[in-house]
Design a protein around this motif. Structure first.
Motif, mmCIF file in Angstrom:
data_model
loop_
_atom_site.group_PDB
_atom_site.id
_atom_site.type_symbol
_atom_site.label_atom_id
_atom_site.label_comp_id
_atom_site.label_asym_id
_atom_site.label_seq_id
_atom_site.Cartn_x
_atom_site.Cartn_y
_atom_site.Cartn_z
ATOM 1 N N GLY A 71 11.764 5.446 0.676
ATOM 2 C CA GLY A 71 10.728 6.477 0.670
ATOM 3 C C GLY A 71 10.127 6.773 2.027
ATOM 4 O O GLY A 71 9.172 7.542 2.137
ATOM 5 N N GLY A 94 11.470 8.468 4.303
ATOM 6 C CA GLY A 94 11.850 9.828 4.724
ATOM 7 C C GLY A 94 13.244 9.896 5.320
ATOM 8 O O GLY A 94 13.596 10.890 5.966
ATOM 9 N N LYS A 95 14.072 8.868 5.089
ATOM 10 C CA LYS A 95 15.420 8.835 5.686
ATOM 11 C C LYS A 95 16.234 10.071 5.298
ATOM 12 O O LYS A 95 16.855 10.706 6.138
ATOM 13 C CB LYS A 95 16.188 7.569 5.252
ATOM 14 N N GLY A 96 16.234 10.387 3.994
ATOM 15 C CA GLY A 96 17.024 11.525 3.520
ATOM 16 C C GLY A 96 16.516 12.836 4.101
ATOM 17 O O GLY A 96 17.295 13.676 4.568
ATOM 18 N N THR A 97 15.186 12.989 4.122
ATOM 19 C CA THR A 97 14.569 14.225 4.620
ATOM 20 C C THR A 97 14.870 14.416 6.105
ATOM 21 O O THR A 97 15.298 15.480 6.543
ATOM 22 C CB THR A 97 13.034 14.147 4.393
ATOM 23 N N ARG A 121 7.754 12.274 -5.457
ATOM 24 C CA ARG A 121 9.123 12.692 -5.079
ATOM 25 C C ARG A 121 9.833 13.277 -6.295
ATOM 26 O O ARG A 121 9.856 12.690 -7.371
ATOM 27 C CB ARG A 121 9.914 11.488 -4.552
ATOM 28 N N TYR A 156 12.411 16.826 -2.905
ATOM 29 C CA TYR A 156 11.160 17.582 -2.759
ATOM 30 C C TYR A 156 9.983 16.623 -2.881
ATOM 31 O O TYR A 156 10.129 15.463 -3.266
ATOM 32 C CB TYR A 156 11.045 18.643 -3.869
ATOM 33 N N ASN A 157 8.811 17.168 -2.590
ATOM 34 C CA ASN A 157 7.588 16.392 -2.766
ATOM 35 C C ASN A 157 6.501 17.373 -3.153
ATOM 36 O O ASN A 157 6.344 18.407 -2.488
ATOM 37 C CB ASN A 157 7.249 15.680 -1.451
ATOM 38 N N ASN A 193 6.670 18.973 0.628
ATOM 39 C CA ASN A 193 7.576 20.132 0.607
ATOM 40 C C ASN A 193 7.896 20.511 -0.838
ATOM 41 O O ASN A 193 8.964 20.206 -1.362
ATOM 42 C CB ASN A 193 8.857 19.894 1.435
HETATM 43 N N1 LIG Z 1 3.928 13.670 3.605
HETATM 44 C C1 LIG Z 1 5.205 13.523 3.981
HETATM 45 N N2 LIG Z 1 6.143 13.366 3.034
HETATM 46 C C2 LIG Z 1 7.420 13.205 3.430
HETATM 47 C C3 LIG Z 1 7.807 13.181 4.797
HETATM 48 N N3 LIG Z 1 9.152 12.961 4.878
HETATM 49 C C4 LIG Z 1 9.593 12.862 3.602
HETATM 50 N N4 LIG Z 1 8.559 13.011 2.724
HETATM 51 C C5 LIG Z 1 8.605 12.974 1.255
HETATM 52 O O1 LIG Z 1 8.596 11.576 0.907
HETATM 53 C C6 LIG Z 1 9.507 11.319 -0.179
HETATM 54 C C7 LIG Z 1 10.549 10.327 0.281
HETATM 55 O O2 LIG Z 1 11.393 10.951 1.256
HETATM 56 P P1 LIG Z 1 12.969 10.707 1.243
HETATM 57 O O3 LIG Z 1 13.553 11.546 2.347
HETATM 58 O O4 LIG Z 1 13.520 10.852 -0.129
HETATM 59 O O5 LIG Z 1 12.973 9.128 1.708
HETATM 60 P P2 LIG Z 1 14.122 8.019 1.675
HETATM 61 O O6 LIG Z 1 13.973 7.298 0.374
HETATM 62 O O7 LIG Z 1 13.805 7.150 2.861
HETATM 63 O O8 LIG Z 1 15.444 8.728 1.825
HETATM 64 C C8 LIG Z 1 10.092 12.687 -0.582
HETATM 65 O O9 LIG Z 1 9.343 13.193 -1.679
HETATM 66 C C9 LIG Z 1 9.902 13.545 0.670
HETATM 67 O O10 LIG Z 1 9.778 14.926 0.351
HETATM 68 C C10 LIG Z 1 6.771 13.363 5.783
HETATM 69 O O11 LIG Z 1 7.011 13.368 6.996
HETATM 70 N N5 LIG Z 1 5.510 13.517 5.304
#
Ligand SMILES: Nc1nc2c(ncn2[C@@H]2O[C@H](COP(=O)(O)OP(=O)(O)O)[C@@H](O)[C@H]2O)c(=O)[nH]1
Ligand SMILES: Nc1ncnc2c1ncn2[C@@H]1O[C@H](COP(=O)(O)OP(=O)(O)O)[C@@H](O)[C@H]1O
Length: 199
Positions: free
Chosen positions: A16, A18-21, A127, A137-138, A142
């Protein structure tokens, strides 16, 4: 003849973070191939492959899948990308996985996303995912254009079974115990480029 070198990078961070984002943005900007271990496992679950059926309960409960299984899956995907620049997201997650990767490829850059656990807990409860594509998404950060539906296909979004608060807690503990040592492992490799970001 000009020999072009291949660029190989790894993005790390807690579940969570933000790796994917961030990966999606990096690969668009730099023309890398994005390989997400979590997306690959979820595709196997969706397609009901032997691997997917075997790993589903482990993933739903927030446990890491065995090193040999995930290493084989990733290595076989990388074998098809001999001349491609790539960004690995979600692998390696243990020192044994990092050693397996290191025995075959030199990693040029390791990016680490450093996000406080309380922020992560908040992000994961909001998420939402389009499972067929892996688009994330979030509801705060986003949001989709139409609440609950994917921007590209219009299909419904869902929440991951492993994003429940109890399971997130277990995943964060596993991250501290098993994945943080991987950062130490990379810090010790001479010439390794590292990018550490507070997000
Ligand atoms: N507030 C905020 N949310 C973010 C940011 N980057 C990602 N997210 C949100 O946090 C959640 C986890 O991000 P994701 O890319 O799935 O993380 P991963 O599990 O590390 O791949 C998702 O709902 C994203 O939309 C950020 O810079 N700020
Ligand atoms: N490298 C890995 N080693 C072991 N298990 C993994 C690995 N990558 C993914 N998984 C499994 O898939 C789940 C989801 O991974 P991922 O989508 O990367 O989660 P997140 O992005 O939230 O950290 C993990 O909780 C774990 O069960």
């Amino acid at each position: 003849m000009v020999l072009q070198s291949v660029f190989r990078a790894v993005i790390m961070g807690a579940p969570g973070s933000g790796k994917g984002t961030v990966s999606t943005r990096i690969v668009q900007g730099f023309g890398l191939k994005h390989l997400s271990s979590g997306d690959m496992l979820r595709t196997n679950i969706e397609d009901k492959t032997d691997l997917g059926l075997l790993m589903k309960s482990c993933i739903d409960q927030g446990q890491l899948v065995p090193d040999d299984i995930i290493s084989r899956l990733i290595m076989s995907s990388l074998r098809d990308l001999e001349h491609t620049n790539w960004l690995l997201d979600g692998f390696p997650r243990t020192v044994a996985q990092a050693e397996a990767l290191d025995s075959v490829y030199d990693v040029d850059t390791v990016i680490n996303l450093d996000v406080p656990f309380q922020t992560i807990r908040e992000r994961l409860t909001s998420r939402w995912v389009h499972f067929p594509s892996g688009r994330v998404y979030n509801t705060d950060f986003n949001p989709p254009k139409k609440p609950g539906f994917d921007d590209v296909t219009g299909e419904p979004l869902g929440q991951r079974d492993d994003d429940s608060p109890e399971t997130v807690c277990r995943r964060l503990k596993d991250y501290e115990r098993r994945t943080q040592p991987v950062l130490e492992y990379y810090r010790k490799i001479p010439g390794q480029q590292q990018a550490m970001g507070k997000a």
